[in-house]
Design a protein around this motif. Structure first.
Motif, PDB file in Angstrom:
ATOM      1  N   ASN A 109      42.880  24.461  31.193  1.00 53.87           N
ATOM      2  CA  ASN A 109      42.860  24.643  29.735  1.00 53.87           C
ATOM      3  C   ASN A 109      43.244  23.380  28.967  1.00 53.87           C
ATOM      4  O   ASN A 109      43.602  23.457  27.790  1.00 53.87           O
ATOM      5  CB  ASN A 109      43.806  25.793  29.359  1.00 53.87           C
ATOM      6  N   ASP A 110      43.182  22.235  29.641  1.00 51.94           N
ATOM      7  CA  ASP A 110      43.471  20.951  28.985  1.00 51.94           C
ATOM      8  C   ASP A 110      44.873  20.883  28.391  1.00 51.94           C
ATOM      9  O   ASP A 110      45.084  20.290  27.325  1.00 51.94           O
ATOM     10  CB  ASP A 110      42.433  20.637  27.898  1.00 51.94           C
ATOM     11  N   ILE A 141      49.254  29.651  26.941  1.00 53.78           N
ATOM     12  CA  ILE A 141      48.109  28.750  27.141  1.00 53.78           C
ATOM     13  C   ILE A 141      46.851  29.351  26.515  1.00 53.78           C
ATOM     14  O   ILE A 141      46.148  28.706  25.737  1.00 53.78           O
ATOM     15  CB  ILE A 141      47.909  28.473  28.654  1.00 53.78           C
ATOM     16  N   ARG A 142      46.604  30.608  26.821  1.00 55.89           N
ATOM     17  CA  ARG A 142      45.394  31.281  26.328  1.00 55.89           C
ATOM     18  C   ARG A 142      45.372  31.368  24.805  1.00 55.89           C
ATOM     19  O   ARG A 142      44.328  31.215  24.173  1.00 55.89           O
ATOM     20  CB  ARG A 142      45.339  32.691  26.937  1.00 55.89           C
TER      21      ARG A 142
END
Ligand SMILES: O=C(O)[C@H](O)[C@@H](O)[C@H](O)[C@H](O)CO
Ligand SMILES: [Mg+2]
Length: 397
Positions: free
Chosen positions: A294-295, A263-264
């Motif tokens: 994080n959409d 995700i990051r």
């Protein structure tokens, strides 16, 4: 408070196997407490039935005697003990199944389905996509005909792997075969239905990029596991080259921090955690929050059995950023549906959120008793066990 007094791994199988060979058996975990409550969880079989069965017995040692009502604390106690938890699929799935059973027990004690314990539902019906529907489809016409049937059943989205036996790389012939199959499905279902492309994590980046460029015009909603799972650099290359299509992945993630990494780094657009791998409900709900912040949308991987399906429905009910839930239900062998008394039927592409305490559905303990087998190895044939059966073929001469 009730203590965890027994943890029993159970392997189930019947002669009817279903569309995915590596899901031809189900592994359940039955947890019993000191005051006689019981809960069920499901672990992932794949080619590791015996290993998972045995690992459940080892993980059980870490959970026995702990509070059944404290899965969060129990998970962290076990995390402390199991040095390799983040590197062991077997341990991750055993831990996940036990965690699910604990949530089932809490729900039953409080008389509430799990979704209520998590803050309540955001929807009454879970939108699902079909998988497993294209068994024995080889020619584009086969895919088209079967896809039409899926749509006539009310599904609004369907996933498939159009790549036949291609592996690692794809040539012009393979691109054309894949394109013909996808085109046939698009033409059969019309423009309104979502098409999801499954790569099963098998290509190098250059081939995956060529595929994306070729299939883009059929408007797939996502490209799932386009490159080999461990090929992070390949995925970066793919993400850089393909900006118009979304990447879905997550079925092989086995920890919160692993999910956070993807995700990051911006490597996933639709995350597919598997509640039987990621750490049960306890970790699954945290991945959902990370994704939301994080959409990133969520589409739980849900390919194994009816108990997994029931937990995926419970958590999906609470997820604001849910895209769709995977669903094999209509292509399960009947015995898997019997385990939950067929309580999670798909209607018009949706499943009503089950309302019974804990897992949400009734568990047919008699059926479980009758279907128990000793754990055994799966056969390995030329067609890999992870493809939908009878599709590992070329159709061009
Ligand atoms: O996204 C999925 O569902 C997974 O990649 C697999 O679980 C296979 O597709 C399925 O088992 C069919 O073989
Ligand atoms: Mg997949």
């Amino acid at each position: 408070m009730s203590k965890i007094s027994q943890i029993e791994p159970i392997v189930l199988a019947q002669t009817e196997k279903g569309s995915a060979t590596w899901a031809s058996v189900m592994i359940l975990v039955k947890v019993t407490t000191s005051d006689g409550m019981t809960g069920y969880g499901e672990a992932v079989p794949t080619l590791r039935v015996i290993n998972v069965y045995n690992t459940i017995k080892q993980v059980a040692k870490g959970y026995l005697g702990k509070e059944a009502e404290e899965p969060e604390k129990d998970y962290h106690e076990w995390y402390k003990q199991d040095f390799y938890l983040a590197r062991s699929f077997e341990s991750a799935t055993a831990t996940s199944a036990i965690d699910q059973a604990l949530w089932d027990i809490i729900g039953k004690e409080l008389g509430a389905p799990i979704y209520k314990l998590l803050g309540g539902k955001v929807r009454d019906r879970i939108p699902v996509y079909a998988n497993g529907w294209y068994q024995d489809a080889v020619f584009p016409e086969d895919f088209a005909e079967k896809a039409k049937r899926v749509i006539s059943m009310g599904y609004k989205a369907l996933k498939f792997d159009p790549f036949g036996p291609y592996y690692d790389w794809i040539d012009e012939k393979g691109l054309k075969e894949a394109e013909d199959r996808v085109k046939a499905v698009r033409e059969a279902v019309g423009g309104e239905v979502d098409i999801l492309i499954e790569h099963h994590g098998r290509f190098n980046a250059n081939s995956a990029i060529a595929i994306a460029k070729r299939l883009e015009k059929y408007n797939p909603i996502f490209m799932e596991e386009p490159v080999h799972h461990e090929d992070i650099e390949g995925l970066r290359k793919y993400k850089k080259a393909i900006t118009t299509l979304k990447v879905a992945l997550g079925e092989r993630l086995i920890s919160l921090k692993e999910a956070m990494f993807y995700i990051r780094e911006g490597l996933v657009d639709i995350i597919q955690p598997d509640l039987c791998n990621i750490g049960g409900i306890t970790i699954g709900k945290k991945v959902v929050s990370l994704a939301e912040a994080n959409d990133v949308e969520v589409a739980f991987h849900n390919a194994f059995g009816s108990v997994q399906n029931a937990y995926s429905l419970q958590l999906s009910a609470t997820v604001n950023n849910l895209y769709l839930l995977e669903n094999f239900y209509d292509w399960f062998p009947q015995w898997k549906r019997d385990i939950v008394y067929d309580e999670t039927k798909v209607e018009q592409g949706h499943v009503k959120v089950p309302e019974k305490p804990g897992i949400g559905v009734s568990i047919n303990e008699k059926a479980i008793e009758n279907m128990k087998i000793e754990p055994k190895e799966l056969d390995v044939l030329e067609e890999p066990v992870w493809v939908v059966k009878g599709t590992w073929k070329h159709f061009q001469p």
